[in-house]
Motif scaffolding. Structure first.
Motif, PDB file in Angstrom:
ATOM      1  N   GLU A 254       1.260  -1.058   0.387  1.00 15.36           N
ATOM      2  CA  GLU A 254      -0.458  -0.053  -0.306  1.00 15.36           C
ATOM      3  C   GLU A 254       1.065   0.871   0.170  1.00 15.36           C
ATOM      4  OE1 GLU A 254      -3.391   0.235   2.677  1.00 15.36           O
ATOM      5  OE2 GLU A 254      -3.613  -2.131   2.259  1.00 15.36           O
ATOM      6  N   LYS A 255       1.981   1.508   0.936  1.00 14.57           N
ATOM      7  CA  LYS A 255       2.512   2.378   0.839  1.00 14.57           C
ATOM      8  C   LYS A 255       4.298   2.217   0.493  1.00 14.57           C
ATOM      9  CE  LYS A 255       1.404   2.946   4.986  1.00 14.57           C
ATOM     10  NZ  LYS A 255       1.652   2.752   6.098  1.00 14.57           N
ATOM     11  N   ASN A 256       5.212   3.033   0.094  1.00 16.47           N
ATOM     12  CA  ASN A 256       6.782   2.173  -0.093  1.00 16.47           C
ATOM     13  C   ASN A 256       7.642   1.689   1.349  1.00 16.47           C
ATOM     14  OD1 ASN A 256       6.143   3.242  -3.099  1.00 16.47           O
ATOM     15  ND2 ASN A 256       7.498   5.284  -2.859  1.00 16.47           N
ATOM     16  N   THR A 257       7.150   2.802   2.371  1.00 20.42           N
ATOM     17  CA  THR A 257       7.333   2.041   3.686  1.00 20.42           C
ATOM     18  C   THR A 257       7.327   1.002   3.999  1.00 20.42           C
ATOM     19  OG1 THR A 257       5.670   2.534   4.800  1.00 20.42           O
ATOM     20  CG2 THR A 257       7.498   4.627   4.580  1.00 20.42           C
TER      21      THR A 257
ATOM     22  N   PRO B 289      15.283   5.535  -4.874  1.00 21.53           N
ATOM     23  CA  PRO B 289      14.963   6.546  -4.671  1.00 21.53           C
ATOM     24  C   PRO B 289      13.625   6.939  -4.984  1.00 21.53           C
ATOM     25  CG  PRO B 289      16.054   7.141  -6.794  1.00 21.53           C
ATOM     26  CD  PRO B 289      16.008   5.841  -5.997  1.00 21.53           C
ATOM     27  N   PRO B 290      12.754   7.540  -3.733  1.00 24.11           N
ATOM     28  CA  PRO B 290      11.129   7.582  -4.209  1.00 24.11           C
ATOM     29  C   PRO B 290      10.764   7.351  -5.133  1.00 24.11           C
ATOM     30  CG  PRO B 290      12.297   9.141  -2.607  1.00 24.11           C
ATOM     31  CD  PRO B 290      13.609   9.303  -3.483  1.00 24.11           C
ATOM     32  N   HIS B 291      10.869   8.007  -5.807  1.00 24.80           N
ATOM     33  CA  HIS B 291       9.914   7.465  -7.462  1.00 24.80           C
ATOM     34  C   HIS B 291       9.966   6.496  -8.028  1.00 24.80           C
ATOM     35  CE1 HIS B 291       8.879   8.411 -11.463  1.00 24.80           C
ATOM     36  NE2 HIS B 291       8.411   9.117 -10.880  1.00 24.80           N
ATOM     37  N   ALA B 292      11.098   6.063  -8.173  1.00 27.74           N
ATOM     38  CA  ALA B 292      11.276   4.679  -8.256  1.00 27.74           C
ATOM     39  C   ALA B 292      11.218   3.505  -7.342  1.00 27.74           C
ATOM     40  CB  ALA B 292      13.081   4.497  -8.863  1.00 27.74           C
ATOM     41  N   GLN B 293      10.796   4.315  -6.083  1.00 22.13           N
ATOM     42  CA  GLN B 293      10.318   2.792  -5.268  1.00 22.13           C
ATOM     43  C   GLN B 293       8.555   3.251  -5.784  1.00 22.13           C
ATOM     44  OE1 GLN B 293      10.557   3.660  -0.503  1.00 22.13           O
ATOM     45  NE2 GLN B 293      12.786   4.155  -0.908  1.00 22.13           N
ATOM     46  N   THR B 294       8.024   4.489  -5.594  1.00 22.31           N
ATOM     47  CA  THR B 294       6.242   4.235  -6.251  1.00 22.31           C
ATOM     48  C   THR B 294       6.485   3.409  -7.153  1.00 22.31           C
ATOM     49  OG1 THR B 294       6.352   6.276  -5.422  1.00 22.31           O
ATOM     50  CG2 THR B 294       4.860   5.882  -7.090  1.00 22.31           C
ATOM     51  N   ILE B 295       7.655   3.919  -8.949  1.00 27.19           N
ATOM     52  CA  ILE B 295       7.065   2.946  -9.909  1.00 27.19           C
ATOM     53  C   ILE B 295       7.047   1.056  -9.682  1.00 27.19           C
ATOM     54  CG2 ILE B 295       8.508   2.161 -12.293  1.00 27.19           C
ATOM     55  CD1 ILE B 295       9.409   4.913 -11.842  1.00 27.19           C
ATOM     56  N   TYR B 296       8.402   0.638  -8.710  1.00 23.84           N
ATOM     57  CA  TYR B 296       8.100  -0.282  -8.155  1.00 23.84           C
ATOM     58  C   TYR B 296       7.169  -1.105  -7.446  1.00 23.84           C
ATOM     59  CZ  TYR B 296      10.388  -4.059  -6.083  1.00 23.84           C
ATOM     60  OH  TYR B 296      10.296  -5.394  -6.179  1.00 23.84           O
TER      61      TYR B 296
ATOM     62  N   TYR C 284      15.446   4.179 -14.713  1.00 18.42           N
ATOM     63  CA  TYR C 284      16.629   4.557 -13.770  1.00 18.42           C
ATOM     64  C   TYR C 284      17.823   3.454 -14.529  1.00 18.42           C
ATOM     65  CZ  TYR C 284      13.607   7.249 -10.677  1.00 18.42           C
ATOM     66  OH  TYR C 284      12.980   8.192  -9.882  1.00 18.42           O
ATOM     67  N   SER C 285      19.108   3.480 -13.514  1.00 19.61           N
ATOM     68  CA  SER C 285      20.370   2.701 -13.866  1.00 19.61           C
ATOM     69  C   SER C 285      20.770   2.478 -12.725  1.00 19.61           C
ATOM     70  CB  SER C 285      20.844   3.056 -14.895  1.00 19.61           C
ATOM     71  OG  SER C 285      20.581   3.286 -16.063  1.00 19.61           O
ATOM     72  N   LYS C 286      21.679   1.416 -12.830  1.00 17.67           N
ATOM     73  CA  LYS C 286      22.284   0.867 -11.088  1.00 17.67           C
ATOM     74  C   LYS C 286      23.830   1.746 -11.120  1.00 17.67           C
ATOM     75  CE  LYS C 286      23.449  -2.081  -8.705  1.00 17.67           C
ATOM     76  NZ  LYS C 286      23.272  -3.700  -7.860  1.00 17.67           N
ATOM     77  N   GLY C 287      24.220   2.621 -10.494  1.00 17.60           N
ATOM     78  CA  GLY C 287      25.169   3.605 -10.415  1.00 17.60           C
ATOM     79  C   GLY C 287      26.248   2.758  -9.606  1.00 17.60           C
TER      80      GLY C 287
ATOM     81  N   ASP D  21      25.457   1.472  -6.514  1.00 19.26           N
ATOM     82  CA  ASP D  21      25.245   0.290  -6.162  1.00 19.26           C
ATOM     83  C   ASP D  21      23.755   1.023  -5.676  1.00 19.26           C
ATOM     84  OD1 ASP D  21      26.745  -1.497  -6.387  1.00 19.26           O
ATOM     85  OD2 ASP D  21      27.439  -2.135  -4.225  1.00 19.26           O
ATOM     86  N   LYS D  22      23.953   2.607  -6.118  1.00 16.79           N
ATOM     87  CA  LYS D  22      22.814   2.848  -5.951  1.00 16.79           C
ATOM     88  C   LYS D  22      21.144   3.283  -7.548  1.00 16.79           C
ATOM     89  CE  LYS D  22      22.732   4.900  -1.081  1.00 16.79           C
ATOM     90  NZ  LYS D  22      21.741   4.287  -0.416  1.00 16.79           N
ATOM     91  N   TRP D  23      20.078   3.183  -7.721  1.00 15.51           N
ATOM     92  CA  TRP D  23      19.649   3.620  -9.277  1.00 15.51           C
ATOM     93  C   TRP D  23      19.098   5.075  -9.184  1.00 15.51           C
ATOM     94  CZ3 TRP D  23      18.415  -0.400 -12.107  1.00 15.51           C
ATOM     95  CH2 TRP D  23      18.390  -1.735 -11.665  1.00 15.51           C
ATOM     96  N   HIS D  24      19.918   5.190 -10.272  1.00 17.60           N
ATOM     97  CA  HIS D  24      19.588   7.284 -10.879  1.00 17.60           C
ATOM     98  C   HIS D  24      18.979   7.226 -11.866  1.00 17.60           C
ATOM     99  CE1 HIS D  24      23.381   7.564  -8.082  1.00 17.60           C
ATOM    100  NE2 HIS D  24      23.136   6.673  -7.978  1.00 17.60           N
ATOM    101  N   LYS D  25      17.664   7.995 -11.547  1.00 18.30           N
ATOM    102  CA  LYS D  25      16.893   8.708 -13.401  1.00 18.30           C
ATOM    103  C   LYS D  25      18.132   8.638 -14.382  1.00 18.30           C
ATOM    104  CE  LYS D  25      12.839   9.878 -14.310  1.00 18.30           C
ATOM    105  NZ  LYS D  25      12.194   9.511 -15.027  1.00 18.30           N
TER     106      LYS D  25
END
Length: 75
Positions: free
Chosen positions: A4-7, A18-25, A64-67, A70-74
């Motif tokens: 229900e929530k990204n958390t 990042p938050p926007h990618a979490q929403t997509i996921y 997004y791509s993995k940097g 090891d984090k994902w970036h737009k």
């Protein structure tokens, strides 16, 4: 189970996206979880959850791509 929530996403997802990618996921996961509810709708022996996670990661990879960190970036 749908999120229900990204958390509510797994820590491994929250830690690298990042938050926007979490929403997509989350939205892709929930959609796939519903779409592939029946085993006949899935290929192979993957569970409903495994398929939903694969679809969710695929959706994230569209924007997004993995940097090197090891984090994902737009893109």
């Amino acid at each position: 189970m749908p999120y229900e929530k990204n958390t509510e996403l797994p820590e491994g997802v929250q830690d690298v996206l990042p938050p926007h990618a979490q929403t997509i996921y989350r939205e892709a996961y929930n959609s796939a979880f519903d779409e592939y509810s029946s085993p006949k709708d899935r290929r192979g022996d993957d569970s409903r959850e495994e398929v939903a996670h694969k679809v969710a990661w695929s959706a994230v990879k569209q924007s997004y791509s993995k940097g090197d960190d090891d984090k994902w970036h737009k893109d």
